[in-house]
Design a protein around this motif. Structure first.
Motif, PDB file in Angstrom:
ATOM      1  N   UNK B  98       0.818  -1.208   0.000  1.00 29.84           N
ATOM      2  CA  UNK B  98       0.000   0.000   0.000  1.00 29.84           C
ATOM      3  C   UNK B  98       0.850   1.255   0.000  1.00 29.84           C
ATOM      4  N   UNK B  99       2.140   1.111   0.144  1.00 26.67           N
ATOM      5  CA  UNK B  99       2.984   2.291   0.325  1.00 26.67           C
ATOM      6  C   UNK B  99       3.801   2.647  -0.897  1.00 26.67           C
ATOM      7  N   UNK B 100       5.090   2.675  -0.704  1.00 28.39           N
ATOM      8  CA  UNK B 100       6.006   3.130  -1.747  1.00 28.39           C
ATOM      9  C   UNK B 100       5.879   2.300  -3.017  1.00 28.39           C
ATOM     10  N   UNK B 101       5.475   1.045  -2.874  1.00 26.19           N
ATOM     11  CA  UNK B 101       5.432   0.142  -4.033  1.00 26.19           C
ATOM     12  C   UNK B 101       4.030   0.004  -4.612  1.00 26.19           C
ATOM     13  N   UNK B 102       3.132   0.820  -4.130  1.00 20.65           N
ATOM     14  CA  UNK B 102       1.753   0.795  -4.580  1.00 20.65           C
ATOM     15  C   UNK B 102       1.615   0.821  -6.114  1.00 20.65           C
ATOM     16  N   UNK B 103       2.461   1.607  -6.752  1.00 26.34           N
ATOM     17  CA  UNK B 103       2.371   1.794  -8.219  1.00 26.34           C
ATOM     18  C   UNK B 103       2.589   0.499  -8.986  1.00 26.34           C
ATOM     19  N   UNK B 104       3.245  -0.471  -8.355  1.00 27.04           N
ATOM     20  CA  UNK B 104       3.506  -1.711  -9.066  1.00 27.04           C
ATOM     21  C   UNK B 104       2.248  -2.569  -9.216  1.00 27.04           C
ATOM     22  N   UNK B 105       1.184  -2.163  -8.512  1.00 28.68           N
ATOM     23  CA  UNK B 105      -0.081  -2.900  -8.655  1.00 28.68           C
ATOM     24  C   UNK B 105      -0.925  -2.368  -9.809  1.00 28.68           C
ATOM     25  N   UNK B 106      -0.479  -1.273 -10.421  1.00 35.84           N
ATOM     26  CA  UNK B 106      -1.235  -0.689 -11.534  1.00 35.84           C
ATOM     27  C   UNK B 106      -1.246  -1.609 -12.751  1.00 35.84           C
ATOM     28  N   UNK B 107      -2.081  -1.242 -13.704  1.00 39.52           N
ATOM     29  CA  UNK B 107      -2.062  -1.930 -15.000  1.00 39.52           C
ATOM     30  C   UNK B 107      -0.766  -1.601 -15.748  1.00 39.52           C
ATOM     31  N   UNK B 108      -0.134  -2.636 -16.329  1.00 40.93           N
ATOM     32  CA  UNK B 108       1.064  -2.420 -17.128  1.00 40.93           C
ATOM     33  C   UNK B 108       0.902  -2.961 -18.546  1.00 40.93           C
ATOM     34  N   UNK B 109       1.386  -2.173 -19.494  1.00 38.12           N
ATOM     35  CA  UNK B 109       1.578  -2.664 -20.855  1.00 38.12           C
ATOM     36  C   UNK B 109       3.057  -2.982 -20.970  1.00 38.12           C
ATOM     37  N   UNK B 110       3.378  -4.168 -21.447  1.00 37.97           N
ATOM     38  CA  UNK B 110       4.778  -4.596 -21.395  1.00 37.97           C
ATOM     39  C   UNK B 110       5.345  -4.807 -22.795  1.00 37.97           C
ATOM     40  N   UNK B 111       6.530  -4.272 -22.992  1.00 38.82           N
ATOM     41  CA  UNK B 111       7.226  -4.428 -24.266  1.00 38.82           C
ATOM     42  C   UNK B 111       8.188  -5.609 -24.122  1.00 38.82           C
ATOM     43  N   UNK B 112       8.046  -6.588 -25.002  1.00 39.11           N
ATOM     44  CA  UNK B 112       8.829  -7.815 -24.853  1.00 39.11           C
ATOM     45  C   UNK B 112      10.010  -7.843 -25.808  1.00 39.11           C
ATOM     46  N   UNK B 113      11.148  -8.280 -25.277  1.00 37.44           N
ATOM     47  CA  UNK B 113      12.400  -8.402 -26.039  1.00 37.44           C
ATOM     48  C   UNK B 113      12.922  -9.825 -25.892  1.00 37.44           C
ATOM     49  N   UNK B 114      13.661 -10.276 -26.908  1.00 38.87           N
ATOM     50  CA  UNK B 114      14.443 -11.474 -26.643  1.00 38.87           C
ATOM     51  C   UNK B 114      15.920 -11.150 -26.756  1.00 38.87           C
ATOM     52  N   UNK B 115      16.706 -11.888 -25.973  1.00 40.63           N
ATOM     53  CA  UNK B 115      18.156 -11.717 -25.968  1.00 40.63           C
ATOM     54  C   UNK B 115      18.786 -13.059 -26.266  1.00 40.63           C
ATOM     55  N   UNK B 116      19.936 -13.017 -26.949  1.00 38.73           N
ATOM     56  CA  UNK B 116      20.691 -14.238 -27.219  1.00 38.73           C
ATOM     57  C   UNK B 116      22.032 -14.112 -26.534  1.00 38.73           C
ATOM     58  N   UNK B 117      22.367 -15.067 -25.701  1.00 39.58           N
ATOM     59  CA  UNK B 117      23.646 -14.958 -24.999  1.00 39.58           C
ATOM     60  C   UNK B 117      24.380 -16.281 -25.005  1.00 39.58           C
ATOM     61  N   UNK B 118      25.667 -16.181 -24.779  1.00 38.59           N
ATOM     62  CA  UNK B 118      26.524 -17.355 -24.680  1.00 38.59           C
ATOM     63  C   UNK B 118      26.393 -17.923 -23.272  1.00 38.59           C
ATOM     64  N   UNK B 119      25.739 -19.044 -23.204  1.00 35.25           N
ATOM     65  CA  UNK B 119      25.396 -19.701 -21.939  1.00 35.25           C
ATOM     66  C   UNK B 119      26.569 -19.755 -20.961  1.00 35.25           C
ATOM     67  N   UNK B 120      27.738 -20.048 -21.477  1.00 32.42           N
ATOM     68  CA  UNK B 120      28.874 -20.300 -20.586  1.00 32.42           C
ATOM     69  C   UNK B 120      29.474 -19.038 -19.983  1.00 32.42           C
ATOM     70  N   UNK B 121      29.110 -17.888 -20.542  1.00 25.88           N
ATOM     71  CA  UNK B 121      29.702 -16.651 -20.028  1.00 25.88           C
ATOM     72  C   UNK B 121      28.871 -16.018 -18.916  1.00 25.88           C
ATOM     73  N   UNK B 122      27.752 -16.665 -18.584  1.00 26.59           N
ATOM     74  CA  UNK B 122      26.793 -15.994 -17.712  1.00 26.59           C
ATOM     75  C   UNK B 122      26.652 -16.668 -16.347  1.00 26.59           C
ATOM     76  N   UNK B 123      26.651 -15.843 -15.301  1.00 24.61           N
ATOM     77  CA  UNK B 123      26.242 -16.316 -13.976  1.00 24.61           C
ATOM     78  C   UNK B 123      24.995 -15.529 -13.607  1.00 24.61           C
ATOM     79  N   UNK B 124      23.812 -16.139 -13.769  1.00 24.29           N
ATOM     80  CA  UNK B 124      22.568 -15.399 -13.587  1.00 24.29           C
ATOM     81  C   UNK B 124      22.450 -14.792 -12.184  1.00 24.29           C
ATOM     82  N   UNK B 125      21.982 -13.555 -12.132  1.00 24.32           N
ATOM     83  CA  UNK B 125      21.786 -12.834 -10.869  1.00 24.32           C
ATOM     84  C   UNK B 125      20.307 -12.569 -10.626  1.00 24.32           C
ATOM     85  N   UNK B 126      19.752 -13.066  -9.526  1.00 20.60           N
ATOM     86  CA  UNK B 126      18.354 -12.730  -9.212  1.00 20.60           C
ATOM     87  C   UNK B 126      18.231 -11.257  -8.839  1.00 20.60           C
ATOM     88  N   UNK B 127      17.030 -10.715  -8.914  1.00 19.27           N
ATOM     89  CA  UNK B 127      16.851  -9.317  -8.508  1.00 19.27           C
ATOM     90  C   UNK B 127      16.356  -9.243  -7.070  1.00 19.27           C
TER      91      UNK B 127
END
Lengths: 232, 232
Positions: B98-127
Motif C-alpha cells: 500500500x505504500x512506496x510500491x503501490x504503483x507496481x499494482x497498476x495496470x502495465x503494458x509490457x514491451x517484450x524483447x528477446x536476448x541471445x547470450x553465450x550460456x557459458x559466459x553468464x552467472x545469472x543474478x536474481x533481482x
DNA sequence: TTATTATTGTCATGAAATGAGACAATAATG
DNA sequence: CATTATTGTCTCATTTCATGACAATAATAA
C-alpha cells in the motif's frame, strides 16, 4: 478526452496503407493551423485492450470494420518527447495546453501498427485536432512530425518482410482483381519490377487464387482473367 | 525504486535465450516465498530510452555488455492486470503493497524483447524480489506468471522466423564452434532434425563462416573443423 | 602395423524451383 | 481481314535443393 479516461504515457500510431494508381499510399493527418503532418494515432482507455484501442481508432478514421491490422514495433526513445510540438497543436486548436489537455504534453511511448485497406472503400475522416486526412504515396512523403518518418520506414520494411508470408495483396485490392493489378501491388511494396511470366507462374502455383470470368476493359487486346483469394 | 523515477504503466520483459546440452533454454526468476516463475523484466526511467532500459536490466541480470537484443511484441491486453499477483509477491518480500510500491499494482503494458547470450559466459543474478534465477529448457517449461507463457511462445516464433535473416547462431555459441554444434542450435530452435550434408553445404555457401583449425576431441573419428562467424 | 569404428568433408545424381525468352490466342480498331 | 497491345502458356537453360554415396581421418583394438 479527459486524462483520467486513458492510460498515461502510452499511445499508438497507425500506418494505414492503401493502393491506388499503381502506388502504395498512406493516410496522413494535417493539424489545424499548423504545417505538421502526422500519422493517425490515439490513446488506450483504462480498461481497454491495446489492440482494441487501435481497432477502435481505425474504425473512426476509415469507417471500416474488420480491418487487417498488425503491430510491428514500439518506439520508446526519450528524444520523442517534444512537448512544444504538442503545445503548438493544442493551442492552434484553441485548447488550453495547461488545463484539461495538459497530460498530452507528457512523454509517450508509442506502439506502432500497420493496417491494409481497400482504398476505394474508404472516406478518410480527420479527428478533432486535424482538418486534413489525405493519402500520400510512400515514395513522395512530406516531412512528418516527431519520429513519424522512422515509423513509416519501419512499417514498409515489415511489409516487405511479410509480403510472401501474409496475404497482403488480399487486403489492398478489391474482391476481384487481375494478375497485373496483383503484380503492381508487389512491385509497389518491394520497390522493384518483377518479371511478368515468373510472377504469374508463382502465383498460380501457390494455389491461393481462384480464377473467375474475364474482364473486358474495351481495350484492343486479349482480356485478362479476374482472380480472388481462396481463403478469406 | 520510487514510483516517481519510472514511467508508470510501462514495463518490459525479456526472454533470455541460451544454448546448452543441445537444448534451447531461457532464464526464469522465482520470487521469494512464492511458487511463481516469471520472465526477468523491469521499468523505464523517466528520461531513459526504452531500449537502454532493457539493456541496463539485462546487464544487471547477466553481467554481460553488448548483448544481442531484439524487440518483438508489446502485450497490452487488459486481462494482464492482476494486482493480487503483484501484491502476493510484494508482501512475500516484506514490502508494503500500500505504500512506496503501490504503483507496481497498476495496470502495465509490457514491451517484450528477446536476448541471445553465450550460456557459458553468464552467472545469472536474481533481482531484489526474487531468489532463484535459473535456466529452463524451452520444451519443458513450468507454469509461468500472468501471460508470460504467451510471451515466451511468441519469442520462439519470432526466433524461428528470424533464424536465416539474423545471425542467431553467432550469439548463442562461443567464438569458435563446430558445424555440428551450429546445426544443433538450428535444430533446437526449429524443433526439427536437419540433414547434415544439406545444412553443411548451405552454411558454407552462405559465406558467413570462417574455417579455422581442427578440433581434436580425443574420440575415434575424423576431427571436425572449427568455424567462427565472419562479421561481428 | 593393420583392421575397426564413428564421424566428417565432399561429390554425384536427380528433382524442383527459377530466370529469360518465344509464341500463339485474343479483344478491339482501322 | 490485317494490325496492335496484352495475356496465358510453354520451352529451355540455369540454379538450387534433397538424398545418398564415398573417401578421408582420429582414435582404439588386434
Amino acid at each position: 478526452m479527459a486524462s483520467t479516461d486513458y492510460i498515461p504515457h502510452i499511445s499508438y500510431d497507425s500506418v494505414i496503407f492503401g493502393f491506388s494508381g499503381d502506388k502504395l499510399k498512406i493516410l496522413l493527418l494535417e493539424y489545424h493551423n499548423t504545417e505538421l503532418l502526422a500519422l493517425p494515432g490515439g490513446f488506450v482507455k483504462n480498461t481497454e485492450d491495446l489492440n482494441d484501442a487501435v481497432r477502435r481508432g481505425l474504425e473512426e478514421r476509415t469507417g471500416l470494420k474488420n480491418i487487417y491490422l498488425e503491430q510491428f514495433y514500439t518506439f520508446g526513445n526519450y528524444q520523442r518527447h517534444q512537448p512544444q510540438v504538442l503545445k503548438t497543436i493544442l493551442e492552434a486548436n484553441g485548447f488550453d495546453s495547461g488545463g484539461e489537455y495538459r497530460w498530452m504534453l507528457d512523454r509517450f511511448i508509442t506502439v506502432a501498427y500497420y493496417a491494409l485497406i481497400n482504398y476505394n472503400e474508404v472516406v478518410p475522416q480527420p479527428d478533432e485536432l486535424s482538418d486534413f486526412c489525405k493519402w500520400y504515396p510512400v515514395d513522395q512523403l512530406p516531412p512528418l512530425m516527431l519520429d513519424h518518418a522512422d515509423i513509416v520506414a519501419k512499417a514498409i520494411d515489415t511489409l516487405r518482410e511479410n509480403i510472401d508470408r501474409k496475404l497482403i495483396g488480399m487486403n489492398l485490392l478489391p474482391e476481384k482483381f487481375t494478375m497485373k493489378e496483383l503484380q503492381h501491388v508487389y512491385e509497389a511494396i518491394l520497390g522493384v519490377n518483377l518479371r511478368r511470366t515468373t510472377f504469374q507462374r508463382k502465383m498460380l502455383a501457390s494455389d491461393l487464387l481462384i480464377r473467375h470470368e474475364k474482364k473486358y476493359s474495351g481495350e484492343a487486346h486479349k482480356a485478362p482473367f479476374l482472380y480472388s483469394f481462396r481463403i478469406k
